[in-house]
Each structure stands twice: as structure tokens, then as C-alpha cells.
Design an enzyme around this catalytic site. Structure first.
Site, PDB file in Angstrom:
ATOM      1  N   SER A  10       0.807  -1.124  -0.031  1.00  0.00           N
ATOM      2  CA  SER A  10       0.081   0.110   0.133  1.00  0.00           C
ATOM      3  C   SER A  10       0.838   1.236  -0.223  1.00  0.00           C
ATOM      4  O   SER A  10       0.339   2.207  -0.202  1.00  0.00           O
ATOM      5  CB  SER A  10      -0.964  -0.093   0.992  1.00  0.00           C
ATOM      6  OG  SER A  10      -0.064  -0.046   2.389  1.00  0.00           O
ATOM      7  N   SER A 142      14.435  -7.148   5.728  1.00  0.00           N
ATOM      8  CA  SER A 142      15.008  -6.852   7.260  1.00  0.00           C
ATOM      9  C   SER A 142      15.240  -5.519   7.195  1.00  0.00           C
ATOM     10  O   SER A 142      14.539  -4.445   7.035  1.00  0.00           O
ATOM     11  CB  SER A 142      15.939  -7.750   7.453  1.00  0.00           C
ATOM     12  OG  SER A 142      16.745  -7.618   8.810  1.00  0.00           O
ATOM     13  N   TYR A 156      11.652  -3.058  17.402  1.00  0.00           N
ATOM     14  CA  TYR A 156      11.600  -3.021  15.775  1.00  0.00           C
ATOM     15  C   TYR A 156      12.978  -3.610  15.665  1.00  0.00           C
ATOM     16  O   TYR A 156      12.810  -4.642  14.820  1.00  0.00           O
ATOM     17  CB  TYR A 156      11.553  -1.594  15.173  1.00  0.00           C
ATOM     18  CG  TYR A 156      11.825  -1.763  13.939  1.00  0.00           C
ATOM     19  CD1 TYR A 156      10.783  -2.132  12.978  1.00  0.00           C
ATOM     20  CD2 TYR A 156      13.099  -1.126  13.119  1.00  0.00           C
ATOM     21  CE1 TYR A 156      10.964  -2.033  11.401  1.00  0.00           C
ATOM     22  CE2 TYR A 156      13.207  -1.058  11.924  1.00  0.00           C
ATOM     23  CZ  TYR A 156      12.195  -1.559  11.036  1.00  0.00           C
ATOM     24  OH  TYR A 156      12.467  -1.686   9.815  1.00  0.00           O
ATOM     25  N   LYS A 160      13.405  -7.584  13.519  1.00  0.00           N
ATOM     26  CA  LYS A 160      13.933  -7.622  12.502  1.00  0.00           C
ATOM     27  C   LYS A 160      15.559  -8.562  12.682  1.00  0.00           C
ATOM     28  O   LYS A 160      15.872  -9.284  11.905  1.00  0.00           O
ATOM     29  CB  LYS A 160      14.747  -6.520  11.836  1.00  0.00           C
ATOM     30  CG  LYS A 160      13.557  -5.366  11.507  1.00  0.00           C
ATOM     31  CD  LYS A 160      12.932  -6.161  10.509  1.00  0.00           C
ATOM     32  CE  LYS A 160      11.747  -5.073   9.731  1.00  0.00           C
ATOM     33  NZ  LYS A 160      10.837  -5.905   8.585  1.00  0.00           N
TER      34      LYS A 160
END
Length: 294
Positions: A10, A142, A156, A160
Site C-alpha cells: 500500500s 529486514s 523494531y 528484524k
């Protein structure tokens, strides 16, 4: 032409990657959540753009945190392609810039569901089709944050780092099945919606319990994610993904760093050390497998 399933289309990396790959002659199944509501406009924009340029790009609704949604999307894609799914690009993700304590346990769990379990869910859904043809390619997005767990980016970075570890393990497992997997590690890119789409912290009041230097760190990182002159553009990541798909499997790197910043070489060293650790264990076990890292 390859049939490519792309998640998180998106905005940001996903949107421009869908366009770059379609322009490169592939049939892109650009997936996103809420194509009839929240993401109706970006979904229609991609559809209109593809029609204008006479390219093969199909927008589908897909929530990577839902088994039912993934199964429904896979069934439609398989029906349209005769089960020939060449590439999966796991791009969907969510970020957060803030103290770890400000997130609730459920918010942290949500981040892992989107950034780690989601990609694994999609891998497990495409692998039966790839195993049937004994070929295929999976690309996971990643980030250099997986190697640099900065304050206020802990949640976050943790997701990752988990995705990195999972992908590396998959790399060695899938090699004997003729299926490739690769990691793309972008640095700090503006215009990726990391800030605008991040969750609203459940416990913002605990920020007052921390030293002011943590806010200075957060402000410094936020600045790097703001668009501006001489800053990297998301299309660079899209081109990196395109080049990975184009590359013959024998010349494909496990890691591709894109605009890693001043510490890019350090990230390369960590990647190299990871390779050496895994390879040394496999050699002891009697397995020799070379991984190309550039």
C-alpha cells in the site's frame, strides 16, 4: 516473466517495488490489508497505474497475521497462475520509535506477529508450490536495525533480528530443495511510514521516568526518517529487489545492504561473522556450503 507475490504494497517500499517489478515484465500480485476500506485509494492507484501502462499487476487483499486471509489469497493466486508462484517478497512490516516500556505486551506481540510470524506464515504458504516445481525465490525485507539495536528502536530491531536469524536458517535448509532465499537490509529510509503508521504507545507516561538523553536519541532517529534533500529514496530498495530476482541463483547474495549509512561496513562484518559461525558448525557436521556475501 515471473509470478511474484508481494506483501505490504500500500505504501513505502512495497508500493514502489510493485511498480518496479511490474515494469520489469513480471506479473505482480500486490497484496495489502483493507483494500475496500483504509487502503482503497492506494489499491485503486496501483490498479489504475498498471492499466495505464498495460502492465500485469493484480491487487489482492491479504493480512499476513491471518491464516485464513493468507490461504484465501494463495488460493486465488494459484488459480490465476496454475500454481506457478516464482517469487515471494515479504515486505509487510510495522515499526516503532520509542522506549520499550511504553509498549504493552500485546503491542510488542503484534509487532512480532507482523514482522516475524507474518513472513514465516507466507513462506509456509508458498513453499508447497515451490517444492512441487523444485524452484523458487523468497526475499525478506529486514534492515540494518537488525544489527544495530539502538535505544528507542529495541522492539523494531528485535523483530528484524529474529527475521534475520529465521531467514539464515531457511537459507541452508532450502538450498537442498533448490529454493533460494535472500535478505534485504535497508538503512534508515525516509518515506517508509515507519513513524506515521507506528502504534500509539499504551504506556507513554513512563517516559518521564527516563533521562532526557533518551528523547535526544529518539529525535535524532526521527530526523533520519524525515524526507529531505540528499536522502535515500525507497526506489533504491525496489531496484535491489529487482536485481536479486534477475540474478542467477549462483550469483545471488544472501544479504543485500541498501544505503546502510556510515556503519554499513560494520553491518557487513557482522553478516560475515554470522556466515563463518554457521559454516564452521556445518563443516564439523560434514556439510560444506558456501554463502556468497557482497
Amino acid at each position: 516473466m515471473k509470478n511474484i507475490l508481494l506483501t505490504g504494497s500500500s505504501s513505502g517500499f512495497g508500493k514502489v517495488t510493485a511498480q518496479v517489478l511490474a515494469a520489469d515484465g513480471h506479473h505482480v500480485f500486490a497484496t495489502m490489508r483493507n483494500t475496500e476500506t483504509k487502503n482503497r485509494i492506494p489499491a485503486q492507484h496501483l490498479t489504475d497505474w498498471a492499466e495505464l501502462h498495460n502492465l500485469q499487476l493484480t491487487v489482492l487483499d491479504l493480512d499476513v497475521t491471518s491464516d485464513d486471509s493468507a490461504e484465501c489469497a494463495m488460493h486465488e493466486i494459484a488459480g490465476r497462475t496454475g500454481g506457478k508462484i516464482d517469487v515471494l517478497v515479504n515486505n509487510a512490516g510495522v515499526g516503532y520509535l520509542g522506549l520499550n516500556e511504553t509498549l504493552s505486551v500485546s503491542q510488542m506481540e503484534r509487532m512480532f506477529q507482523v514482522n516475524v510470524i507474518g513472513p514465516d506464515r507466507m513462506i509456509k504458504h508458498v513453499l508447497p508450490y515451490m517444492h512441487q516445481r523444485e524452484k523458487g525465490l523468497i526475499i525478506n525485507l529486514s534492515g540494518t536495525a537488525s544489527r544495530i539495536p539502538l535505544p528507542v528502536m529495541g522492539a523494531y530491531s528485535a523483530t528484524k533480528a529474529a527475521l534475520d536469524a529465521l531467514t539464515i536458517s531457511y537459507y541452508y535448509e532450502l538450498a537442498s530443495a533448490g529454493i533460494g532465499i535472500a535478505l534485504v537490509q535497508p538503512g534508515m529510509f525516509p518515506s517508509t511510514n515507519l513513524i506515521t503508521n507506528q502504534p500509539v504507545p499504551a504506556n507513554p507516561e513512563v517516559t518521564d521516568l527516563y533521562g532526557y538523553e533518551m528523547e535526544l536519541v529518539r529525535e535524532s532517529i526521527v530526523e533520519k526518517y524525515k524526507p529531505g534533500p540528499f536522502k535515500p529514496e525507497p526506489i533504491e530498495v525496489a531496484y535491489a529487489i529487482r536485481d536479486i530476482i534477475r540474478a542467477p541463483s549462483a550469483f545471488r547474495s544472501l544479504w543485500t545492504i541498501v544505503q546502510g549509512g556510515v556503519k554499513e561496513q560494520s553491518v557487513r562484518h557482522i553478516n560475515q561473522a554470522t556466515r563463518e559461525l554457521v559454516d564452521s558448525f556445518l563443516q564439523v557436521a560434514g556439510v560444506v556450503h558456501e554463502v556468497d556475501i557482497r
